[in-house]
Design an enzyme around this catalytic site. Structure first.
Site, PDB file in Angstrom:
ATOM      1  N   CYS A 214       0.818  -1.203   0.000  1.00 32.48           N
ATOM      2  CA  CYS A 214       0.000   0.000   0.000  1.00 32.48           C
ATOM      3  C   CYS A 214       0.856   1.260   0.000  1.00 32.48           C
ATOM      4  CB  CYS A 214      -0.933   0.002   1.209  1.00 32.48           C
ATOM      5  SG  CYS A 214      -1.973   1.479   1.323  1.00 32.48           S
ATOM      6  N   CYS A 217       0.151   3.010   3.679  1.00 34.35           N
ATOM      7  CA  CYS A 217       0.514   2.451   4.989  1.00 34.35           C
ATOM      8  C   CYS A 217       1.498   1.285   4.922  1.00 34.35           C
ATOM      9  CB  CYS A 217      -0.748   2.020   5.751  1.00 34.35           C
ATOM     10  SG  CYS A 217      -1.556   0.549   5.049  1.00 34.35           S
ATOM     11  N   CYS A 239      -5.681   0.189   5.813  1.00 34.08           N
ATOM     12  CA  CYS A 239      -6.099   1.603   5.800  1.00 34.08           C
ATOM     13  C   CYS A 239      -7.305   1.872   4.916  1.00 34.08           C
ATOM     14  CB  CYS A 239      -4.939   2.496   5.384  1.00 34.08           C
ATOM     15  SG  CYS A 239      -4.541   2.453   3.617  1.00 34.08           S
ATOM     16  N   ASP A 368      21.259  -0.205 -17.508  1.00 34.85           N
ATOM     17  CA  ASP A 368      20.991  -1.364 -16.652  1.00 34.85           C
ATOM     18  C   ASP A 368      20.028  -2.301 -17.374  1.00 34.85           C
ATOM     19  OD1 ASP A 368      20.247  -3.196 -14.722  1.00 34.85           O
ATOM     20  OD2 ASP A 368      19.921  -1.696 -13.155  1.00 34.85           O
TER      21      ASP A 368
END
Length: 463
Positions: A214, A217, A239, A368
Site C-alpha cells: 500500500c 501504509c 487503511c 541497466d
C-alpha cells in the site's frame, strides 16, 4: 506561466528550429532534439509561445504512451480535426519544443488548434507548465530504466510534481493501477478513471510486482481479481485505500485475439461493444485511456469508438512488415511488465513462429539491462510453437544467456551481427516472426525493415 517574449527572439527561435530540421532531413535524418535545442538557444521558454491557446492532451506513463496517442490522433482525424503530435516519439522538452516550434508561424502563432503530446514521465514537470494542457493521461507505472528513473515511486513522485503545476487540468487515470490511481488523491484537478471490471488470465500475483504494498501504509494489497502484473481490483486491508470505480470500464471480455479484441464496455453508465483493432490486453487498456481522454476533452465519443476498430499500429508497436513473403511483427519492450505481456501474446496464438529478442544498452534504453532476468522468458522455452530464436544487439550475449537459463536449448538460439542479417535469417526460416526489441534496437531495426519493405520513416510521414 505567461511571460513577455521578445518578438525578435521568437522569430529567431522559429527560424533556427525550421532551418535545423530542414538541414537534418536533407541529410536523411529525422531531426527531433537538435531543432528544439536550436529554438531554445534564442528563447528557453519558446514552447509557451508556440502552444498558446491550443487545446492539448498530454499522455504519460511507463507503457502505452505512443499507442494511446496514436489512437487519439486517429479519432481526431476521423472527426476531420487537424492535430499536431510528436509522431517521432521525441518526448522530452527539447523534442516537444521542436515539434510545436516547427509548426508555428515565424511570429510564433500556432498553426493548429489541437495537439496530442506524448511526454516522458521525467519530463512532465518541465513540459506541462508551458503547454497548460486540457487533459493529462497517466497510463500506468512500472519499473523502467532503473539507472535513469530509479525505483517506481520516484517516477510516481515526479509525475505528481508535474500535476501540481497545472491544478485546473483534467486527469485521466488508470483505476486498476494503485500507483497511478493515487495521483488523483488530494489534488484540485478534476479526475476521470478508467479500468477493467472483470478478471483476466491467471488469478495469482506473479513474481513481478512493482506495487505490492500500500502506497499509504505499507500493508500488502489484497485483490478481488487481477488483470496483469499489479493491475486489478486492489484494496488495502488495513487503511482502506482501494480501487476507484471507473466512469469508463470494460464489463466483459468477449475476445482477445491475434488481430484485435472485442470487449463490452460501460461508458458513463451506457453499455456498448468496443472493438480494438490491436491485439493483447494491454491495448484494451490503451483504448480505454484514449476513450476516457477523448471524453474528458469534450470530443464526441462516436469518433473514437469508430476509429478504434480500424486502429493500425504505431511506430514499432505491433507494427507488421512483410519481407520476402514473411510477416514480421515488431513489439517494443523495455521493462519486465511489457515484456511479459508481449511474450504472453506471442505464445498464446497457437501457431509456429520464429522469436527475436533484440537488446541494446544505449543511453535511451538505460544502461541497466538486469530487468531481462525479471521477465518470464521461461514461457517461450515451454512453448512448442517457438521453433527458433534469434538475438541481436549490443547486449545480445546477455540475452542469449538469459534464454539459456530460461530453458531454451542452445541449438535453438542464433546470435546475429547486423539487422540485415537478422531479417534475412528470419525470412529464410519462412515462419511468422515476432520481434521484441528495446528502444534503440527497435529504431535501428525498424529503419532497415522500413527501407526493405517501403515503409516511410516517421519524419517522412509527417512532412
Amino acid at each position: 506561466m505567461h511571460k513577455k517574449h521578445s518578438k525578435i527572439r521568437i522569430f529567431l527561435s522559429v527560424a533556427a528550429c525550421r532551418f535545423t530540421r530542414f538541414a537534418l532531413r536533407v541529410l536523411h535524418r529525422g531531426g527531433t532534439t537538435l531543432p528544439g535545442r536550436s529554438a531554445m538557444f534564442f528563447d528557453k521558454t519558446i514552447l509557451e509561445v508556440v502552444s498558446r491557446d491550443m487545446e492539448i492532451i498530454v499522455v504519460t506513463g511507463t507503457n502505452g504512451k505512443t499507442t494511446t496517442c496514436s489512437m487519439l490522433r486517429h479519432a481526431l482525424a476521423s472527426a476531420k480535426i487537424n492535430v499536431l503530435s510528436n509522431l517521432s516519439g521525441a518526448n522530452l522538452l527539447t523534442g516537444i519544443t521542436a515539434e510545436f516550434t516547427a509548426n508555428a508561424s515565424l511570429l510564433g502563432h500556432p498553426k493548429k488548434h489541437y495537439a496530442i503530446v506524448e511526454c516522458d514521465e521525467g519530463a512532465l514537470r518541465k513540459v506541462v507548465p508551458y503547454l497548460n494542457p486540457k487533459c493529462i493521461v497517466v497510463t500506468n507505472l512500472f519499473r523502467d530504466q532503473l539507472d535513469r528513473y530509479g525505483e517506481v515511486m520516484h517516477t510516481h513522485d515526479v509525475i505528481a510534481k508535474g500535476i501540481k503545476l497545472v491544478p485546473k487540468t483534467k486527469l485521466v487515470l488508470n483505476a486498476d493501477d494503485s500507483l497511478t490511481a493515487s495521483l488523483g488523491e488530494n489534488v484540485p484537478n478534476p479526475v476521470e478513471y478508467y479500468g477493467i471490471n472483470v478478471p483476466y488470465g491467471k488469478q495469482e500475483m506473479g513474481e513481478i510486482s512493482d506495487a505490492k504494498y500500500c502506497i499509504h501504509c505499507g500493508t500488502e494489497y489484497k485483490y478481488n481479481y487481477h488483470t496483469y502484473a499489479h493491475l486489478g481490483d486492489f484494496y488495502c486491508p488495513k487503511c482502506g485505500y482501494k480501487r476507484q470505480t471507473p466512469s469508463i470500464a470494460v464489463t466483459a471480455i468477449d475476445k482477445i485475439g491475434a488481430h484485435g479484441s472485442v470487449v463490452t464496455s460501460s461508458i458513463n453508465g451506457k453499455e456498448t461493444s468496443l472493438h480494438v483493432g490491436l491485439p493483447a490486453l494491454y491495448n484494451v487498456y490503451n483504448a480505454l485511456a484514449a476513450v476516457t481522454a477523448f471524453d474528458a476533452a469534450g470530443f464526441n465519443k462516436k469518433y473514437i469508438l469508430r476509429s478504434l476498430s480500424q486502429e493500425t499500429s504505431s511506430f514499432g508497436r505491433m507494427e507488421t512488415f512483410n519481407y520476402k513473403n514473411t510477416d514480421m511483427q515488431m513489439i517494443l519492450v523495455k521493462n519486465p511488465a511489457g515484456c511479459n505481456q508481449s511474450i504472453s501474446y506471442m505464445t498464446s496464438l497457437g501457431e509456429d513462429y520464429t522469436g527475436v529478442f533484440c537488446l541494446n544498452d544505449k543511453t535511451a534504453d538505460g544502461h541497466d539491462i538486469s530487468w531481462i532476468w525479471d521477465a518470464d522468458h521461461e514461457f517461450v522455452a515451454e512453448d512448442p510453437h517457438c521453433k527458433h530464436i534469434f538475438v541481436w544487439g549490443t547486449r545480445s550475449e546477455d540475452m542469449q544467456l538469459r534464454l539459456k537459463y530460461a530453458g531454451v536449448p542452445e541449438e535453438m538460439i542464433t546470435r546475429v551481427e547486423t539487422p540485415q542479417e537478422l531479417i534475412d535469417a528470419c525470412a529464410d526460416a519462412g515462419r511468422p516472426t515476432f520481434i521484441l526489441p528495446n528502444y534503440t534496437s527497435m529504431i535501428e531495426l525498424r529503419a532497415v525493415l522500413g527501407e526493405a519493405t517501403g515503409k516511410k520513416e516517421f519524419w517522412k510521414e509527417q512532412a
